[in-house]
Write a protein that holds these residues in place. Structure first.
Motif, PDB file in Angstrom:
ATOM      1  N   ARG A 112       0.555  13.643 -13.236  1.00 60.49           N
ATOM      2  CA  ARG A 112      -0.535  13.381 -12.304  1.00 60.49           C
ATOM      3  C   ARG A 112      -1.884  13.552 -12.975  1.00 60.49           C
ATOM      4  O   ARG A 112      -2.837  12.857 -12.664  1.00 60.49           O
ATOM      5  N   ARG A 113      -1.979  14.507 -13.887  1.00 62.80           N
ATOM      6  CA  ARG A 113      -3.250  14.762 -14.574  1.00 62.80           C
ATOM      7  C   ARG A 113      -3.099  14.359 -16.046  1.00 62.80           C
ATOM      8  O   ARG A 113      -2.719  15.142 -16.897  1.00 62.80           O
ATOM      9  N   ARG A 114      -3.363  13.111 -16.305  1.00 64.08           N
ATOM     10  CA  ARG A 114      -3.167  12.577 -17.649  1.00 64.08           C
ATOM     11  C   ARG A 114      -4.319  12.960 -18.582  1.00 64.08           C
ATOM     12  O   ARG A 114      -4.145  12.993 -19.791  1.00 64.08           O
ATOM     13  N   LEU A 117     -11.619  17.573 -23.380  1.00 67.97           N
ATOM     14  CA  LEU A 117     -12.917  16.913 -23.330  1.00 67.97           C
ATOM     15  C   LEU A 117     -12.867  15.598 -22.559  1.00 67.97           C
ATOM     16  O   LEU A 117     -13.855  15.230 -21.915  1.00 67.97           O
ATOM     17  N   ALA A 118     -11.739  14.912 -22.627  1.00 71.02           N
ATOM     18  CA  ALA A 118     -11.634  13.661 -21.872  1.00 71.02           C
ATOM     19  C   ALA A 118     -11.775  13.928 -20.385  1.00 71.02           C
ATOM     20  O   ALA A 118     -12.497  13.216 -19.663  1.00 71.02           O
ATOM     21  N   TRP A 119     -11.096  14.965 -19.888  1.00 69.72           N
ATOM     22  CA  TRP A 119     -11.200  15.308 -18.470  1.00 69.72           C
ATOM     23  C   TRP A 119     -12.622  15.757 -18.133  1.00 69.72           C
ATOM     24  O   TRP A 119     -13.176  15.380 -17.092  1.00 69.72           O
ATOM     25  N   HIS A 158     -19.423  12.866 -15.808  1.00 67.55           N
ATOM     26  CA  HIS A 158     -20.154  11.598 -15.781  1.00 67.55           C
ATOM     27  C   HIS A 158     -19.496  10.572 -14.854  1.00 67.55           C
ATOM     28  O   HIS A 158     -19.586   9.368 -15.092  1.00 67.55           O
ATOM     29  N   ARG A 159     -18.870  11.066 -13.796  1.00 68.62           N
ATOM     30  CA  ARG A 159     -18.206  10.133 -12.885  1.00 68.62           C
ATOM     31  C   ARG A 159     -19.207   9.244 -12.142  1.00 68.62           C
ATOM     32  O   ARG A 159     -18.892   8.103 -11.824  1.00 68.62           O
ATOM     33  N   ALA A 160     -20.423   9.764 -11.887  1.00 68.29           N
ATOM     34  CA  ALA A 160     -21.422   8.935 -11.193  1.00 68.29           C
ATOM     35  C   ALA A 160     -21.826   7.724 -12.035  1.00 68.29           C
ATOM     36  O   ALA A 160     -21.805   6.586 -11.545  1.00 68.29           O
ATOM     37  N   PRO A 161     -22.195   7.885 -13.338  1.00 66.26           N
ATOM     38  CA  PRO A 161     -22.481   6.694 -14.153  1.00 66.26           C
ATOM     39  C   PRO A 161     -21.279   5.777 -14.312  1.00 66.26           C
ATOM     40  O   PRO A 161     -21.433   4.551 -14.352  1.00 66.26           O
ATOM     41  N   LEU A 162     -20.082   6.351 -14.393  1.00 70.18           N
ATOM     42  CA  LEU A 162     -18.885   5.524 -14.516  1.00 70.18           C
ATOM     43  C   LEU A 162     -18.709   4.639 -13.287  1.00 70.18           C
ATOM     44  O   LEU A 162     -18.448   3.441 -13.399  1.00 70.18           O
ATOM     45  N   ILE A 163     -18.860   5.237 -12.120  1.00 69.25           N
ATOM     46  CA  ILE A 163     -18.712   4.467 -10.882  1.00 69.25           C
ATOM     47  C   ILE A 163     -19.825   3.430 -10.766  1.00 69.25           C
ATOM     48  O   ILE A 163     -19.588   2.275 -10.385  1.00 69.25           O
ATOM     49  N   ALA A 164     -21.056   3.827 -11.115  1.00 67.60           N
ATOM     50  CA  ALA A 164     -22.191   2.897 -11.017  1.00 67.60           C
ATOM     51  C   ALA A 164     -22.010   1.706 -11.956  1.00 67.60           C
ATOM     52  O   ALA A 164     -22.244   0.558 -11.572  1.00 67.60           O
ATOM     53  N   CYS A 165     -21.585   1.966 -13.187  1.00 64.70           N
ATOM     54  CA  CYS A 165     -21.402   0.865 -14.138  1.00 64.70           C
ATOM     55  C   CYS A 165     -20.234  -0.025 -13.754  1.00 64.70           C
ATOM     56  O   CYS A 165     -20.295  -1.249 -13.929  1.00 64.70           O
ATOM     57  N   TRP A 176     -17.713  17.672 -29.128  1.00 65.40           N
ATOM     58  CA  TRP A 176     -18.383  17.492 -27.836  1.00 65.40           C
ATOM     59  C   TRP A 176     -19.458  16.415 -27.938  1.00 65.40           C
ATOM     60  O   TRP A 176     -19.569  15.545 -27.065  1.00 65.40           O
ATOM     61  N   ILE A 177     -20.241  16.439 -29.015  1.00 64.12           N
ATOM     62  CA  ILE A 177     -21.301  15.440 -29.198  1.00 64.12           C
ATOM     63  C   ILE A 177     -20.710  14.047 -29.322  1.00 64.12           C
ATOM     64  O   ILE A 177     -21.184  13.090 -28.692  1.00 64.12           O
ATOM     65  N   LEU A 178     -19.659  13.906 -30.118  1.00 63.18           N
ATOM     66  CA  LEU A 178     -19.061  12.590 -30.329  1.00 63.18           C
ATOM     67  C   LEU A 178     -18.437  12.052 -29.049  1.00 63.18           C
ATOM     68  O   LEU A 178     -18.489  10.843 -28.782  1.00 63.18           O
ATOM     69  N   TRP A 179     -17.837  12.920 -28.242  1.00 66.82           N
ATOM     70  CA  TRP A 179     -17.291  12.479 -26.965  1.00 66.82           C
ATOM     71  C   TRP A 179     -18.398  11.990 -26.033  1.00 66.82           C
ATOM     72  O   TRP A 179     -18.254  10.964 -25.357  1.00 66.82           O
ATOM     73  N   LYS A 180     -19.502  12.711 -26.011  1.00 64.00           N
ATOM     74  CA  LYS A 180     -20.624  12.298 -25.159  1.00 64.00           C
ATOM     75  C   LYS A 180     -21.171  10.945 -25.606  1.00 64.00           C
ATOM     76  O   LYS A 180     -21.387  10.034 -24.781  1.00 64.00           O
TER      77      LYS A 180
END
Length: 328
Positions: free
Chosen positions: A18-20, A24-26, A32-39, A131-135
């Protein structure tokens, strides 16, 4: 009863299924779910809008007898309406690089630095570089995906109707709104916003600075655009129809010239009381154009994209270097 019970191993496997996303991915998806949804919404709505407008434009043109009937023979009100619809979409696409720089790039890291989230992440067993590279990867990947889809669809719309709309391919609306320039420009402004955010460490301040800096950068890019390649020059008899080489070409400058190749300003002899005698005295027999051919469009676009992407790489390198060394 044994068929209704589940072992701990089975429960752990079910929870993992259920939680794939983990680590850092999670964290990136949650933070950043708001920018993801907006884009995602921007991409879906923008793609549907472009596809609808393209179909409407072609249906209206075919219903009016185009392409068998030349554009000049079509109803002027119809052509104007279709042109307005095209330019409206193109203008919205032109705002995307600025929006991405201000609302995704500028607060990406500056917000974490300002509110202490970066310090909290650093206390966990997560290397700062990861962390920086993921961002960076999330932000730039999101920008590239959104603009790539919309830019490709816009170019797909423009190509069959380029003889109908008023914007030529060197105009900002077409040149910037289609691939690869739209994606490269959005990546540049986003990288610029991230770099400014890392330097000032305040989200709102970074957003304001990114807005004005990106606006200036867009003006400079528009000024340099026609200087990315060398215009061609062609001469043809004065007063005659332009040769086929000028089909879909963008005129940069216009002159009048002699048979030997000497050129004068296009207004030479225009206001003279006897224009023909004036031209005969100077030996003016040709109209001379400096122009970019349609086959140069790809060269100009990829040159611009290459320069923008190179600048983006430098900005990202600055961000990584600065963020790894500055105190959180």
């Amino acid at each position: 009863m044994s068929t209704l019970t589940r072992t701990p191993a089975q429960q752990d496997a079910s929870f993992a299924g259920r939680r794939r996303l983990r680590g850092l991915a999670w964290l990136m998806m949650r933070q950043h779910r708001a920018p993801l949804i907006a884009c995602a919404a921007m991409t879906v709505v923008g793609a549907a809008w472009i596809i609808h407008e393209r179909g409407t434009t072609l249906d209206a043109l075919h219903g009016a007898g185009w392409p068998a009937k030349h554009v000049d023979g079509l109803d002027g009100a119809l052509v104007q309406r279709l042109d307005n619809s095209f330019n409206q979409v193109a203008n919205y696409l032109g705002y995307l690089p600025l929006l991405f720089g201000v609302f995704i790039g500028a607060p990406l890291i500056s917000s974490d630095l300002e509110h202490g989230t970066a310090r909290l992440v650093a206390t966990q067993s997560v290397p700062r570089s990861h962390w920086i590279l993921w961002k960076l990867g999330l932000a730039l990947g999101l920008v590239a995906a959104t603009t790539g889809i919309l830019g490709a669809l816009f170019g797909w719309w423009w190509r069959p109707v380029q003889h109908v709309v008023s914007s030529n391919w060197l105009d900002g609306t077409v040149f910037v709104g289609s691939l690869p320039v739209l994606t490269a420009l959005a990546l540049f402004t986003t990288s610029l916003g991230i770099a400014i955010g890392v330097l000032v460490r305040r989200a709102v301040t970074a957003m304001v600075l990114t807005f004005f800096t990106s606006a200036v950068a867009l003006l400079v890019a528009d000024y340099l655009k026609p200087r990315l390649a060398t215009p061609r020059r062609i001469a043809f008899p004065l007063g005659s129809e332009p040769p086929p080489e000028l089909t879909n070409a963008v005129q940069v400058d216009q002159w009048v010239g002699t048979a030997s190749g000497k050129v004068y300003g296009w207004g030479t002899c225009v206001n003279d009381s006897n224009a023909d005698a004036c031209r005969a005295k100077l030996g003016i027999v040709n109209s001379v154009w400096d122009y970019f051919g349609y086959d140069q469009m790809a060269t100009l676009q990829w040159t611009a994209a290459g320069l923008l992407l190179s600048a983006s790489v430098l900005l990202v390198a600055l961000v990584v270097w600065r963020a790894r060394r500055q105190a959180l």
